[in-house]
Design a protein around this motif. Sequence first.
Motif, PDB file in Angstrom:
ATOM      1  N   VAL A  34       4.295 -24.715 -18.294  1.00  0.00           N
ATOM      2  CA  VAL A  34       4.807 -25.898 -19.211  1.00  0.00           C
ATOM      3  C   VAL A  34       3.796 -25.880 -20.411  1.00  0.00           C
ATOM      4  O   VAL A  34       2.545 -25.832 -19.905  1.00  0.00           O
ATOM      5  CB  VAL A  34       4.967 -27.272 -18.398  1.00  0.00           C
ATOM      6  N   LYS A  40      -1.310 -25.518 -22.542  1.00  0.00           N
ATOM      7  CA  LYS A  40      -0.483 -25.464 -21.406  1.00  0.00           C
ATOM      8  C   LYS A  40      -0.890 -26.485 -20.274  1.00  0.00           C
ATOM      9  O   LYS A  40      -2.249 -26.679 -20.332  1.00  0.00           O
ATOM     10  CB  LYS A  40      -1.014 -23.930 -20.826  1.00  0.00           C
ATOM     11  N   ALA A  48       6.005 -26.714 -12.121  1.00  0.00           N
ATOM     12  CA  ALA A  48       7.491 -26.621 -12.396  1.00  0.00           C
ATOM     13  C   ALA A  48       8.240 -25.731 -11.798  1.00  0.00           C
ATOM     14  O   ALA A  48       7.776 -24.386 -11.834  1.00  0.00           O
ATOM     15  CB  ALA A  48       7.476 -26.847 -13.883  1.00  0.00           C
ATOM     16  N   THR A  56      15.885 -26.762 -14.434  1.00  0.00           N
ATOM     17  CA  THR A  56      14.380 -26.908 -14.517  1.00  0.00           C
ATOM     18  C   THR A  56      13.685 -28.261 -14.120  1.00  0.00           C
ATOM     19  O   THR A  56      14.037 -29.137 -14.763  1.00  0.00           O
ATOM     20  CB  THR A  56      13.877 -26.442 -15.754  1.00  0.00           C
ATOM     21  N   VAL A  58      10.351 -30.302 -13.367  1.00  0.00           N
ATOM     22  CA  VAL A  58       8.640 -30.551 -13.900  1.00  0.00           C
ATOM     23  C   VAL A  58       7.984 -31.707 -13.514  1.00  0.00           C
ATOM     24  O   VAL A  58       8.493 -32.818 -13.219  1.00  0.00           O
ATOM     25  CB  VAL A  58       8.806 -30.507 -15.519  1.00  0.00           C
ATOM     26  N   LEU A 122      14.047 -31.397 -16.377  1.00  0.00           N
ATOM     27  CA  LEU A 122      14.240 -31.088 -17.710  1.00  0.00           C
ATOM     28  C   LEU A 122      14.970 -31.846 -18.549  1.00  0.00           C
ATOM     29  O   LEU A 122      14.849 -32.261 -19.667  1.00  0.00           O
ATOM     30  CB  LEU A 122      13.836 -29.620 -17.980  1.00  0.00           C
ATOM     31  N   VAL A 133      12.314 -30.476 -26.707  1.00  0.00           N
ATOM     32  CA  VAL A 133      12.124 -29.498 -25.407  1.00  0.00           C
ATOM     33  C   VAL A 133      12.705 -28.116 -26.145  1.00  0.00           C
ATOM     34  O   VAL A 133      13.736 -28.186 -26.573  1.00  0.00           O
ATOM     35  CB  VAL A 133      12.817 -29.994 -24.344  1.00  0.00           C
ATOM     36  N   TRP A 135      13.182 -23.917 -24.492  1.00  0.00           N
ATOM     37  CA  TRP A 135      13.291 -23.125 -23.488  1.00  0.00           C
ATOM     38  C   TRP A 135      13.035 -21.752 -23.626  1.00  0.00           C
ATOM     39  O   TRP A 135      13.889 -21.174 -24.522  1.00  0.00           O
ATOM     40  CB  TRP A 135      14.332 -23.639 -22.761  1.00  0.00           C
ATOM     41  N   THR A 141       9.383 -20.651 -19.799  1.00  0.00           N
ATOM     42  CA  THR A 141       8.206 -21.440 -20.356  1.00  0.00           C
ATOM     43  C   THR A 141       9.099 -22.539 -20.875  1.00  0.00           C
ATOM     44  O   THR A 141      10.000 -22.315 -21.757  1.00  0.00           O
ATOM     45  CB  THR A 141       7.231 -20.839 -21.347  1.00  0.00           C
ATOM     46  N   VAL A 142       8.755 -23.813 -20.636  1.00  0.00           N
ATOM     47  CA  VAL A 142       9.166 -25.022 -21.363  1.00  0.00           C
ATOM     48  C   VAL A 142       8.001 -25.311 -22.219  1.00  0.00           C
ATOM     49  O   VAL A 142       6.708 -25.414 -22.069  1.00  0.00           O
ATOM     50  CB  VAL A 142       9.266 -26.217 -20.311  1.00  0.00           C
ATOM     51  N   LEU A 144       7.208 -28.452 -24.725  1.00  0.00           N
ATOM     52  CA  LEU A 144       7.280 -29.851 -24.873  1.00  0.00           C
ATOM     53  C   LEU A 144       6.529 -30.075 -26.262  1.00  0.00           C
ATOM     54  O   LEU A 144       5.373 -29.930 -26.341  1.00  0.00           O
ATOM     55  CB  LEU A 144       7.023 -30.639 -23.752  1.00  0.00           C
TER      56      LEU A 144
END
Length: 367
Positions: A34, A40, A48, A56, A58, A122, A133, A135, A141-142, A144
């Motif tokens: 994330v 990070k 997550a 997904t 989190v 998510l 968001v 993806w 990897t998310v 945000l």
Amino acid sequence: MKKRILFVLMMAVLVNGFTLTASAASKPPTFVSVVMDGMKLWFPDAQAFVDDNQRTLVPVRFVAEALGAKVGWEAGSRAVPIQKGDQSIRLTIGSKVATVNSEEVAFDTQAVMQGGRTFVPLRFVSEILGVTVEWDDKTNTVLLSTKALESKNDPWGRLIRTSNLPSNAADYPYILADIPNAMYELAYPYSDPEDRKVSSTLYSTISEYNKENVDIWLSRLKTFGALWLNVDYRTIDDAWAQALFATKLQNSDAELKYIRQYVEWVKENKIQVEGYLDPEPSMIYYDGFGGDYIRVKFRIKFVSFDKQDGLLYDEWFPKDAKFEKNVWYEGYSDIKMKASVGGDWGNSLKVSSTASLFFNHTISKVE
């Protein structure tokens, strides 16, 4: 609306530790990285993850703390009240309705509880809470975003810093804002002094070191780590052995015999291990002997064992280990990967048969 957006990534890791251990199935747990506003997020004891329904989930307790929110827990109603200033949200585990400033908001998914922690889908974060968001399915990897970023980012959406640089900053293509200098300055593994190459050289002079290939390597390394660092004597079986074997570069089936011996030792010694590793794509080192090392940050906990011997499938596992049970340890390590072909070898790079968490590493107890 912006208050509501920021106010929430709050959804709430509340009580104690979510865990994921490798099951009898050959599919390892899929952990998710994330990145929020270029930084990070490193969750200390709950990562997550993607569940069996491909959702997904989190944990965001530390985002909430960073935003100054107060997160509560009501055991009787299984509700999560969240308060920041005059904004309030109430989320109930298992319900598809949240209360936002006394108004009910319906959505098509729900928060869940795993191991005593609340995880937020998510989809809820993006659709109901309004956080932007993205993806990246190649690296799980998310990304945000709560604000527009003014600083320069790397290809993986991370903020680059230009001050307080590590002493060996020239070895890297850039220095990231969310990585401490200690990770950069960890000594390199044993190498040929004439043929070794640091990541700044690899990225700038060798075509195989591109984002497309590196994404493949990161995915393979994450899959390896999810199996390698999550074992349970009650469920481990030959499917686990074959799945771990499949993540590694092999010229024959010889290593599978040793992995199966480890499986039997896990059962005999009643070993339970939980952990995860997070590889850093900007930290790759070529040792001059045919090995590429990708630096990772890892966290590991030894839940159960009778003897300290061989708790991991790792020939460098310390023989004089004195690990405490149910204590998290963390550190940095260089995980060796190798290719099976010359020429355009990028897609063939897999975890080396001699990869070790303890060959070139730091480790300390999490206080």
